[in-house]
Motif scaffolding. Structure first.
Motif, mmCIF file in Angstrom:
data_model
loop_
_atom_site.group_PDB
_atom_site.id
_atom_site.type_symbol
_atom_site.label_atom_id
_atom_site.label_comp_id
_atom_site.label_asym_id
_atom_site.label_seq_id
_atom_site.Cartn_x
_atom_site.Cartn_y
_atom_site.Cartn_z
ATOM 1 N N GLY A 27 0.780 -1.225 0.000
ATOM 2 C CA GLY A 27 0.000 0.000 0.000
ATOM 3 C C GLY A 27 0.814 1.278 0.000
ATOM 4 O O GLY A 27 0.665 2.119 -0.896
ATOM 5 N N PRO A 28 1.699 1.496 0.987
ATOM 6 C CA PRO A 28 2.483 2.733 0.988
ATOM 7 C C PRO A 28 3.342 2.901 -0.254
ATOM 8 O O PRO A 28 3.469 4.016 -0.782
ATOM 9 N N ASP B 58 -2.807 1.539 6.343
ATOM 10 C CA ASP B 58 -1.719 1.845 5.414
ATOM 11 C C ASP B 58 -1.652 0.878 4.246
ATOM 12 O O ASP B 58 -1.228 1.259 3.137
ATOM 13 N N GLU C 186 -9.234 9.046 2.863
ATOM 14 C CA GLU C 186 -8.645 8.882 4.186
ATOM 15 C C GLU C 186 -9.412 7.829 4.988
ATOM 16 O O GLU C 186 -10.507 7.412 4.636
ATOM 17 N N TRP D 120 -7.036 11.061 -2.907
ATOM 18 C CA TRP D 120 -6.861 9.970 -1.945
ATOM 19 C C TRP D 120 -7.963 9.996 -0.901
ATOM 20 O O TRP D 120 -8.377 11.051 -0.440
ATOM 21 N N ARG E 24 1.040 3.997 -3.203
ATOM 22 C CA ARG E 24 0.621 5.398 -3.092
ATOM 23 C C ARG E 24 1.769 6.342 -3.428
ATOM 24 O O ARG E 24 1.585 7.352 -4.112
ATOM 25 N N GLN E 25 2.947 5.998 -2.947
ATOM 26 C CA GLN E 25 4.089 6.867 -3.203
ATOM 27 C C GLN E 25 4.414 6.940 -4.690
ATOM 28 O O GLN E 25 4.648 8.030 -5.232
ATOM 29 N N VAL F 10 -5.041 0.868 -0.536
ATOM 30 C CA VAL F 10 -4.925 1.973 -1.475
ATOM 31 C C VAL F 10 -6.337 2.387 -1.860
ATOM 32 O O VAL F 10 -7.082 1.592 -2.446
ATOM 33 N N PHE G 125 -8.800 5.648 -3.437
ATOM 34 C CA PHE G 125 -8.885 6.972 -4.050
ATOM 35 C C PHE G 125 -10.209 7.124 -4.782
ATOM 36 O O PHE G 125 -10.911 6.150 -5.062
ATOM 37 N N VAL H 197 2.473 6.328 -7.245
ATOM 38 C CA VAL H 197 1.404 6.997 -7.979
ATOM 39 C C VAL H 197 1.524 8.508 -7.821
ATOM 40 O O VAL H 197 1.473 9.264 -8.801
ATOM 41 N N ASP H 198 1.695 8.973 -6.594
ATOM 42 C CA ASP H 198 1.855 10.408 -6.358
ATOM 43 C C ASP H 198 3.059 10.962 -7.102
ATOM 44 O O ASP H 198 2.975 11.991 -7.790
#
Length: 558
Positions: free
Chosen positions: A316-317, A508, A504, A502, A320-321, A511, A513, A323-324
């Motif tokens: 997951g983290p 963690d 909330e 994203w 996200r990283q 994922v 969005f 993709v950002d």
């Protein structure tokens, strides 16, 4: 068309590996252009926007066509130029764009340019088209530097001069049958302008550019030893602290040199001579992403493959990283991000995302490999990853057979392997054959419908029938139908031009969005998570209740 709405900004592009797609020409067990043409309606039904053909040019086939001997003709294995024209017309009639592969870093050693170089003296114009250098040591017996081939072994081969004596060495970052061109030579640049125009005149919509981060080498060709655990093409295998600056002296001197960008600015002008939105897509194994984005500045290429995303684990983290970082890096130069999970050079993601042991790009899998997952587990995770990817804004690439859930073929007999990596490393690395096995179409047909003959150029597994397209078509929950649904919903909700927000409140390892009114939630963890209320548009695996299981992705709308 207004800038910012070009087709390639949101397109889903389907990669065809011609020798493994469909054989209709002569039942020789090798796919061909007529075979591709007959299968185009299936790709239209799938819902993709464009097709990209890996090389079909004249070639001795030492590296499955990536050793080109004539850039402006079709290899007889695949048909003729007329067959290409028929394929292209059919694709365009179906509303599919056509992208062809271009291999500018090197030619075949059978190309008449290289044959002329071998026959010409040291210092001649002909030798200047390639990277010929004198050797080191007494009598020039040692190679000019210590570079290793991507396929293993030395990157230099010594030639026998026309008078019969040992002579200069030539560089080949890949196989010895693939000598590198010297892109500091204006003549080479002019030849490729002509090659681009040849295919643009025939109506192609763009080019995927092989080894687009190569071509230019550092002046002086300094020695360089890559990290032992690095991927063969650069990029993710190199520690990030070594590549944050393109001028850092420890950056590989044969990858990502700043001088390569002037080549693509020149090509950009060539494409602008033609109507419509033509596209250049870079195969560039470059990190960090802010550096890769330089390939797609407004006056260069339109797309670059996002290998950072491809090589991101199911975490997951990490997802996200990347993709950002991807969206930010590409948006900073006005380009769309691309998303890709599989291609002809990497272990298929139905296997790769569930491996429990390290497997650097290019090494492949075989009988001695460790950490190989259960097929069902690998497919479950792959479907979840695909459902996540196809909801992201930008352009996505799909590799032939992934819509069938094909795993990497691991149990290939040693004698059948054809990747140069297998040969050049004496079997230490298995190479890329496992992702290139011909795909199955009809479960009960010879070669599963790939060919009317009984054989295929790489042997198909005995259980390939369960993955065949006819077994999955119109079967609810099949991988094929999941891809079709995802691509239809992506188009209906215009997710390619979506804006990612994203969500909330999730652990963690989840994922989550929202984009254009669609909520996408992917559980990359091990425990179920609660879902919000909403209409389920897509599930990578069917499930009951309001708890999202592990390794499942769902699309929701209010």
């Amino acid at each position: 068309m207004a800038t910012g709405s070009e087709w390639w900004r949101s397109a889903v592009i389907y990669q065809i590996y011609p020798r493994s797609f469909s054989d209709a020409l002569n039942d020789d067990g090798i796919g061909d252009l007529p075979g591709i043409t007959t299968r185009l309606p299936a790709l239209k039904e799938l819902g993709v926007d464009a097709v990209w053909l890996s090389p079909f040019f004249s070639s001795p086939q030492k590296d499955a066509g990536y050793d080109v001997s004539d850039y402006c003709d079709v290899d007889p294995l695949f048909g003729t130029l007329d067959d290409f024209d028929i394929f292209e017309r059919k694709a365009h009639e179906l509303g599919l764009k056509v992208i062809v592969d271009l291999v500018p870093n090197h030619t075949s050693n059978q190309h008449h340019w290289f044959q002329a170089a071998l026959a010409s003296p040291v210092g001649s114009v002909e030798r200047g088209h390639y990277m010929f250098r004198d050797g080191k040591g007494a009598g020039g017996d040692l190679p000019p530097n210590n570079w290793e081939s991507v396929f293993g072994g030395p990157a230099w081969t010594r030639v026998i001069e026309p008078d019969g004596t040992p002579g200069q060495w030539y560089l080949h970052l890949f196989d010895s049958s693939q000598p590198d061109l010297d892109w500091t030579d204006p003549w080479v640049r002019e030849q490729f302008r002509g090659i681009l125009r040849f295919w643009l005149d025939r109506g192609v919509d763009g080019f995927r550019v092989d080894v687009a981060h190569g071509l230019m080498k550092a002046p002086g060709l300094p020695d360089y030893t890559p990290p032992a655990d690095g991927g063969s093409m650069g990029g993710a295998g190199m520690p990030l602290d070594l590549i944050v600056d393109e001028n850092d002296p420890v950056t590989a001197p044969y990858w990502a040199q700043d001088s390569v960008h002037e080549i693509y600015r020149d090509w950009h002008h060539v494409l602008e001579e033609y109507p419509g939105d033509r596209v250049l897509c870079a195969e560039a194994w470059v990190e960090p992403l802010r550096k890769l984005a330089r390939w797609v500045r407004p006056d260069e290429m339109q797309q670059a493959f996002n290998f950072s995303y491809l090589e991101t684990p199911w975490n997951g983290p990490a997802i996200r990283q990347v993709v950002d970082t991807s969206i930010d890096a590409f948006a900073s130069v006005g380009a769309p991000s691309t998303w890709v999970l599989s291609n002809h050079d990497v272990v298929r993601h139905a296997t790769r995302l569930s491996l429990t042991a390290e497997n650097p790009q290019g090494h492949g899998l075989g009988a001695r490999s460790v950490g190989i997952p259960d097929r069902a587990f690998g497919l479950r995770r792959a479907r979840a990853a695909t459902a996540l990817m196809l909801a992201l804004p930008g352009s996505a690439y799909v590799y032939q057979g992934e819509e069938l859930g094909l795993p990497e073929v691991i149990e290939l007999p040693d004698h059948s392997r054809q990747d140069p990596t297998w040969r050049r490393t004496a079997g230490e690395r298995y190479g890329r054959d496992g992702c290139r096995v011909p795909i199955p179409w009809e479960s009960a047909a010879p070669s599963y419908g790939f060919s009317t003959g009984a054989n295929s150029w790489l042997p198909q597994p005995a259980d390939w029938a369960e993955y065949a397209r006819d077994r999955q078509r119109d079967v609810p929950g099949s991988t094929l139908e999941m891809y079709k649904l995802a691509l239809r919903l992506r188009r209906e909700h215009d997710l390619g031009f979506g804006t990612l927000e994203w969500l909330e409140g999730y652990p963690d390892d989840v994922v989550a969005f929202r984009s254009n009114g669609v909520s996408v939630i992917a559980n990359a963890g091990t425990a179920p998570v609660a879902l919000p209320a909403g209409i389920r548009l897509l599930e990578s695996e069917s499930f009951d209740g309001d708890q999202l299981p592990a390794d499942v992705t769902v699309w929701l709308r209010p």
